[in-house]
Design a protein around this motif. Structure first.
Motif, mmCIF file in Angstrom:
data_model
loop_
_atom_site.group_PDB
_atom_site.id
_atom_site.type_symbol
_atom_site.label_atom_id
_atom_site.label_comp_id
_atom_site.label_asym_id
_atom_site.label_seq_id
_atom_site.Cartn_x
_atom_site.Cartn_y
_atom_site.Cartn_z
ATOM 1 N N CYS A 103 0.867 4.674 -2.297
ATOM 2 C CA CYS A 103 0.275 5.907 -1.735
ATOM 3 C C CYS A 103 1.069 6.331 -0.504
ATOM 4 O O CYS A 103 1.432 5.476 0.312
ATOM 5 N N ASP A 104 1.329 7.623 -0.350
ATOM 6 C CA ASP A 104 2.134 8.004 0.818
ATOM 7 C C ASP A 104 1.293 8.231 2.081
ATOM 8 O O ASP A 104 1.807 8.614 3.123
ATOM 9 N N ASN A 105 -0.014 7.974 1.961
ATOM 10 C CA ASN A 105 -0.894 8.112 3.129
ATOM 11 C C ASN A 105 -1.600 6.767 3.355
ATOM 12 O O ASN A 105 -2.533 6.414 2.633
ATOM 13 N N VAL A 106 -1.102 5.995 4.321
ATOM 14 C CA VAL A 106 -1.625 4.633 4.524
ATOM 15 C C VAL A 106 -2.083 4.465 5.973
ATOM 16 O O VAL A 106 -1.341 4.755 6.913
ATOM 17 N N GLN A 107 -3.321 3.989 6.105
ATOM 18 C CA GLN A 107 -3.842 3.692 7.444
ATOM 19 C C GLN A 107 -3.935 2.182 7.594
ATOM 20 O O GLN A 107 -4.409 1.479 6.702
ATOM 21 N N ALA A 119 6.618 -0.805 8.059
ATOM 22 C CA ALA A 119 6.277 -1.008 6.638
ATOM 23 C C ALA A 119 5.736 0.269 5.998
ATOM 24 O O ALA A 119 5.486 0.299 4.793
ATOM 25 N N GLY A 120 5.516 1.318 6.795
ATOM 26 C CA GLY A 120 5.156 2.604 6.193
ATOM 27 C C GLY A 120 3.789 3.153 6.552
ATOM 28 O O GLY A 120 3.367 4.171 5.979
ATOM 29 N N LEU A 125 -0.448 -7.161 19.882
ATOM 30 C CA LEU A 125 -0.905 -5.884 19.320
ATOM 31 C C LEU A 125 0.289 -4.938 19.145
ATOM 32 O O LEU A 125 0.457 -4.295 18.098
ATOM 33 N N ALA A 126 1.125 -4.884 20.180
ATOM 34 C CA ALA A 126 2.301 -4.004 20.102
ATOM 35 C C ALA A 126 3.218 -4.457 18.961
ATOM 36 O O ALA A 126 3.728 -3.643 18.183
ATOM 37 N N ARG A 127 3.377 -5.769 18.829
ATOM 38 C CA ARG A 127 4.282 -6.282 17.795
ATOM 39 C C ARG A 127 3.766 -5.936 16.382
ATOM 40 O O ARG A 127 4.527 -5.471 15.532
ATOM 41 N N VAL A 128 2.470 -6.167 16.138
ATOM 42 C CA VAL A 128 1.971 -5.921 14.772
ATOM 43 C C VAL A 128 1.897 -4.417 14.466
ATOM 44 O O VAL A 128 2.097 -4.006 13.316
ATOM 45 N N CYS A 129 1.663 -3.590 15.474
ATOM 46 C CA CYS A 129 1.675 -2.133 15.224
ATOM 47 C C CYS A 129 3.088 -1.714 14.792
ATOM 48 O O CYS A 129 3.261 -0.910 13.871
ATOM 49 N N GLU A 130 4.089 -2.267 15.467
ATOM 50 C CA GLU A 130 5.478 -1.926 15.123
ATOM 51 C C GLU A 130 5.787 -2.346 13.679
ATOM 52 O O GLU A 130 6.389 -1.585 12.907
ATOM 53 N N ILE A 131 5.332 -3.533 13.303
ATOM 54 C CA ILE A 131 5.566 -4.022 11.924
ATOM 55 C C ILE A 131 4.907 -3.069 10.919
ATOM 56 O O ILE A 131 5.510 -2.681 9.919
ATOM 57 N N ALA A 132 3.651 -2.685 11.209
ATOM 58 C CA ALA A 132 2.927 -1.810 10.270
ATOM 59 C C ALA A 132 3.615 -0.451 10.144
ATOM 60 O O ALA A 132 3.721 0.112 9.049
ATOM 61 N N ILE A 133 4.114 0.070 11.257
ATOM 62 C CA ILE A 133 4.807 1.374 11.201
ATOM 63 C C ILE A 133 6.087 1.234 10.381
ATOM 64 O O ILE A 133 6.379 2.052 9.495
ATOM 65 N N ALA A 137 0.842 -1.207 0.000
ATOM 66 C CA ALA A 137 0.000 0.000 0.000
ATOM 67 C C ALA A 137 0.871 1.248 0.000
ATOM 68 O O ALA A 137 0.624 2.227 -0.714
ATOM 69 N N ARG A 138 1.944 1.215 0.794
ATOM 70 C CA ARG A 138 2.790 2.411 0.921
ATOM 71 C C ARG A 138 3.561 2.689 -0.375
ATOM 72 O O ARG A 138 3.881 3.838 -0.692
#
Ligand code: KIV
Ligand code: ZN
Length: 516
Positions: free
Chosen positions: A133-137, A161-162, A151-159, A129-130
């Motif tokens: 697009c430079d705006n990814v939720q 990844a962009g 939850l903490a682990r997957v949030c870190e991965i998503a951040i 996605a990133r």
């Protein structure tokens, strides 16, 4: 961290997902315009891969919107994300929103992935996605029932990844204010980079705590609230936009957060959403209910006359409620009608205004005083019966009273040809519906039949709403008339017309799919 809270409106996506709240393309474009004019920061316009209709709506909203970021939803797979990007890429400010269910129940039964496989998928899909697009939720669906560590682990991965916004959904409306805040604090403490992206809160209202949970998340550091007009949404709905926005405005002393929303536009959009979705606002609903500013008891009225502050914490004008809603009569002209309808949230072209004016005059001939509610009912009627209906009610006469059986003499015009029948039933509405069913046989079941008096008085219009279901297709119909039985017939026929459109659309989609 600033005190500016972004308002992310998902009326057109999560709100529209409520069974029966389906909106037409024209209605979605109109609501998107009102949301943009009202100053919401992000409009979630739909789920582009869900259907051709959703894709078209998101694309058109992207093309027309002037200020707000336009966001489309996608599951965690490449095809969904690509389709979403194709729909939002023409927006001035596009956003891709991608999600996956991260709680144990979702991992095991819905997504069927273990923790490791899911972590890899999140990295791959958010990175994809990133790249577009430079705006990814990114949203870990059912976050409030996900283990803290995971939850903490997957949030870190998503951040990493962009992702530029991380949304924490309370998908099943399970959390409570203290826990909602604790989750945000826990993530801010444990996840590297969490303080550099925007944290969003997305609450459902199953336990009636969506507003409180959203505001608690903001106090803990969330800076985006996801919400819908009138709290529209699946089951008990989503956080209501009007509630969180007005809470932060009225109690700015203890919640010193600002939004970009022009609160004087709240009533108009609330009424419009109620009308196009077919979900009436409950009378005692906070901020936008008919009684939210009504003072009935003697003590309250006396206090209000002495000082409005005695029983009012905000003024009706703050939410766009005009002082007197007695508006018009048969001497009112076109310009007055246009300006009144604009205040109620309708933007009309000249031709449309001419059509509406004819209906207004007809109503004014029957009713001496025309209130805001009458105009809203009339507009709901003129937008639902758009003139190209397959079935129309041409004539109806009922015989009712203490002597059974009651009967209905009905003529329907079906595809341009008149068909007449007389039918009996248990009461005039039953007799009328039986007559319609004989002239236009179908398999849909009536799930809801509801009558509301639009204003006071025995000459008030009645708004009738019906909801019907045929093989999983849910449609709603609405009509308003001073004659309740005629309104019932028209509402029923309105729902049948929508059913015909749904059936035709499904056949077209199936043909397109087999051709492609
Ligand atoms: O409630 C929910 O979890 C959602 C997600 C798609 C964000 O609507
Ligand atoms: Zn949701």
């Amino acid at each position: 961290m600033t005190n500016r809270v972004q308002i992310f409106d998902t009326t057109l996506r999560d709100g529209e997902q409520s069974p029966g709240a389906t909106m037409t393309l024209k209605e979605k474009l109109e609501i998107a315009t009102l949301l943009d004019e009202m100053g919401v920061d992000i409009i979630e316009a739909g789920f582009p891969i869900a259907s051709e209709g959703d894709f078209e709506a998101v694309s058109k909203i992207s093309a027309q919107t002037q200020n707000a970021v336009i966001c489309g939803l996608s599951r965690a797979n490449i095809a969904d994300i690509d389709r979403c990007w194709d729909a939002v890429k023409h927006a001035k400010r596009p956003r891709i929103h991608t999600f996956i269910g991260t709680s144990p129940l979702h991992r095991e039964f819905q997504v069927k992935l273990d923790k490791e496989a899911m972590a890899e998928k999140i990295h791959a899909t958010v990175s994809h996605a990133r790249n577009l697009c430079d705006n990814v939720q990114w949203s870990p669906m059912d976050a409030t029932r996900t283990e803290d560590d995971y939850l903490a682990r997957v949030c870190e991965i998503a951040i990493k990844a962009g992702a530029t916004t991380i949304n924490i959904p309370d998908t099943v409306g399970y959390t409570a204010p203290r826990e909602s805040a604790d989750i945000i604090r826990m993530l801010l403490e444990r996840v590297p980079g969490m303080d550099e992206i925007v944290i969003a809160t997305h609450c459902h209202n199953d336990l009636g705590m969506a507003t409180a949970n959203s505001l608690a998340a903001v106090e803990a550091g969330a800076r985006q609230i996801e919400c819908t007009i009138n709290g529209l949404g699946e089951r008990a709905g989503n956080t209501a936009l009007e509630e969180v926005v007005m809470a932060m405005k009225v109690r700015h002393d203890i919640m010193p957060y600002d939004t970009g929303v022009d609160t004087r536009k709240i009533m108009a959009i609330s009424r419009r959403v109620a009308s196009v979705s077919g979900f009436a606002v409950q009378y005692n609903k906070a901020i936008v209910g008919k009684n939210a500013f009504a003072h009935e008891s003697g003590i309250h009225q006396d206090g209000m006359l002495k000082h409005a502050g005695t029983f009012e914490i905000m003024s009706p004008e703050d939410v766009g409620l005009t002082e007197s809603n007695l508006v018009m009569g048969k001497h009112s002209g076109r310009a007055a009608l246009r300006s009144k309808l604009e205040a109620l949230g309708f933007q009309l072209g000249d031709n449309q205004l001419n059509d509406v004016f004819v209906r207004f005059k007809a109503l004014a001939d029957r009713k001496k005083e025309i209130y805001d509610e009458d105009l809203l009912a009339m507009m709901a009627d003129s937008t639902t019966s758009a003139g190209h209906d397959h079935i129309r009610v041409k004539f109806l006469r009922v015989i009712c009273g203490t002597e059974a059986p009651q009967s209905a003499d009905l003529t329907l015009t079906i595809d341009g040809t008149d068909h007449q029948i007389t039918s009996q039933g248990d009461g005039p509405v039953d007799a009328t519906f039986n007559a319609i069913n004989k002239l236009f046989p179908h398999e849909a079941e009536l799930q809801l039949y509801q009558v509301h008096a639009v204003t006071e008085g025995t000459d008030a219009q009645a708004t009738v709403s019906v909801r019907m279901e045929e093989k999983g297709r849910i449609v709603t119909g609405q009509a308003s008339e001073t004659d309740t039985v005629v309104a019932s017939a028209k509402a029923y026929v309105n729902a049948l017309n929508k059913l015909v459109v749904r059936r035709t659309r499904e056949v077209e989609n199936a043909m397109e799919a087999s051709a492609g």
